[in-house]
Design an enzyme around this catalytic site. Structure first.
Site, PDB file in Angstrom:
ATOM      1  CB  SER A  13      -0.959   0.014   1.196  1.00 46.59           C
ATOM      2  OG  SER A  13      -1.734  -1.162   1.238  1.00 46.59           O
ATOM      3  CG  ASP A 127      -8.775   0.502   0.983  1.00 48.71           C
ATOM      4  OD1 ASP A 127      -8.442  -0.582   1.491  1.00 48.71           O
ATOM      5  OD2 ASP A 127      -8.665   1.587   1.585  1.00 48.71           O
ATOM      6  CE  LYS A 154      -6.330  -3.412   3.269  1.00 48.55           C
ATOM      7  NZ  LYS A 154      -5.938  -2.005   3.496  1.00 48.55           N
ATOM      8  NE  ARG A 158     -11.671  -5.233   2.974  1.00 50.06           N
ATOM      9  CZ  ARG A 158     -11.401  -3.946   3.029  1.00 50.06           C
ATOM     10  NH1 ARG A 158     -10.469  -3.430   2.241  1.00 50.06           N
ATOM     11  NH2 ARG A 158     -12.045  -3.159   3.876  1.00 50.06           N
ATOM     12  NE  ARG A 205     -12.267   0.063   1.835  1.00 49.94           N
ATOM     13  CZ  ARG A 205     -12.569   1.345   1.712  1.00 49.94           C
ATOM     14  NH1 ARG A 205     -13.515   1.718   0.862  1.00 49.94           N
ATOM     15  NH2 ARG A 205     -11.939   2.273   2.415  1.00 49.94           N
ATOM     16  CE  LYS A 230     -13.107   1.240   9.118  1.00 49.11           C
ATOM     17  NZ  LYS A 230     -12.245   0.049   9.097  1.00 49.11           N
TER      18      LYS A 230
END
Length: 247
Positions: A13, A127, A154, A158, A205, A230
């Site tokens: 990231s 993301d 995460k 995910r 997400r 969130k």
């Protein structure tokens, strides 16, 4: 005291790291760089000025993805030049075949009737993964989303949870060490009327991604819809507008 930072050379990231540095520097923070290390000298103060926060690009992507599947969306005050790594979603949507127009500070996205699979590195923008994977499950051809092994750490794992979601569409999914491979023929949404329940595992997400499949006609019900609070409390209101064709 001075603050010394020595990030790993294999940092994940990295785009978010660079964005944070740019933001701090815009507020007057001085940083000394050498090689891969960083020193923030002691005794600094924030420069007094007005700061405007951009909209969140990953949330904008969720709304744009709904439009790319069905309908249209217009996002106002969209920064054409953004430090957010997730801003790359605009080009990703174009590559997949969505109709995308960026004029001044307005982004318009609408469906074209067909989406194409993509091979995309998530290294700088992990993301985007859940919503992008949902789009890829609705796209013609194979898609490979990779270079983000940190996705297992995460809000949920995910990689596994998104794979579970994609399988609801009937597509074949291979979980890679750093992403997913989505392949196999496209399947039409079931006509039985039976609701598919999906647990987002406390992950906002994943709820966004499930909404994209719902927009495509899959009868998916998110068992924990409040997780969107969130980052995007009004998401379901926006998604309902999109579902009704009023987005």
């Amino acid at each position: 005291f001075d603050l010394y930072l020595s990030p790993s050379r294999n940092m994940v990231s990295a785009g978010y790291w660079r964005m944070t540095q740019r933001m701090c520097e815009s507020l007057g923070m001085k940083m000394d760089r050498w090689d891969h290390d960083l020193r923030i000298p002691r005794g600094q103060k924030v420069v007094g000025k007005e700061v405007t926060a951009e909209l969140d690009m990953s949330s904008a992507f969720a709304v744009s993805a709904l439009a790319a599947v069905s309908g249209q969306a217009k996002i106002l005050k969209f920064p054409s030049q953004s430090a957010q790594p997730d801003a790359v979603f605009v080009n990703v949507l174009r590559t997949m075949g969505a109709r995308v127009e960026l004029r001044g500070d307005q982004l318009a996205v609408s469906q074209t009737g067909r989406l194409n699979g993509v091979v995309f590195s998530l290294k700088s923008c992990p993301d985007l993964f859940p919503v992008l994977a949902a789009l890829c499950s609705l796209a013609e051809g194979e898609s490979i989303l990779d270079q983000a092994p940190q996705l297992i750490f995460k809000e949920s794992n995910r990689l596994q949870k998104v794979a579970d979601l994609v399988r609801l569409t009937g597509r074949s999914v291979e979980v890679l060490p750093d992403g997913l491979r989505i392949c196999g023929p496209l399947k039409e949404p079931p006509q039985s009327g039976e609701v598919m329940h999906f647990d987002p595992d406390h992950d906002h997400r994943l709820a966004f991604a499930a909404a994209v499949l719902r927009q495509a006609g899959y009868p998916i019900e998110v068992t924990e819809p409040e997780v969107v609070r969130k980052s995007f409390p009004a998401f379901w209101q926006v998604a309902d507008l999109a579902k009704d064709g009023r987005g």
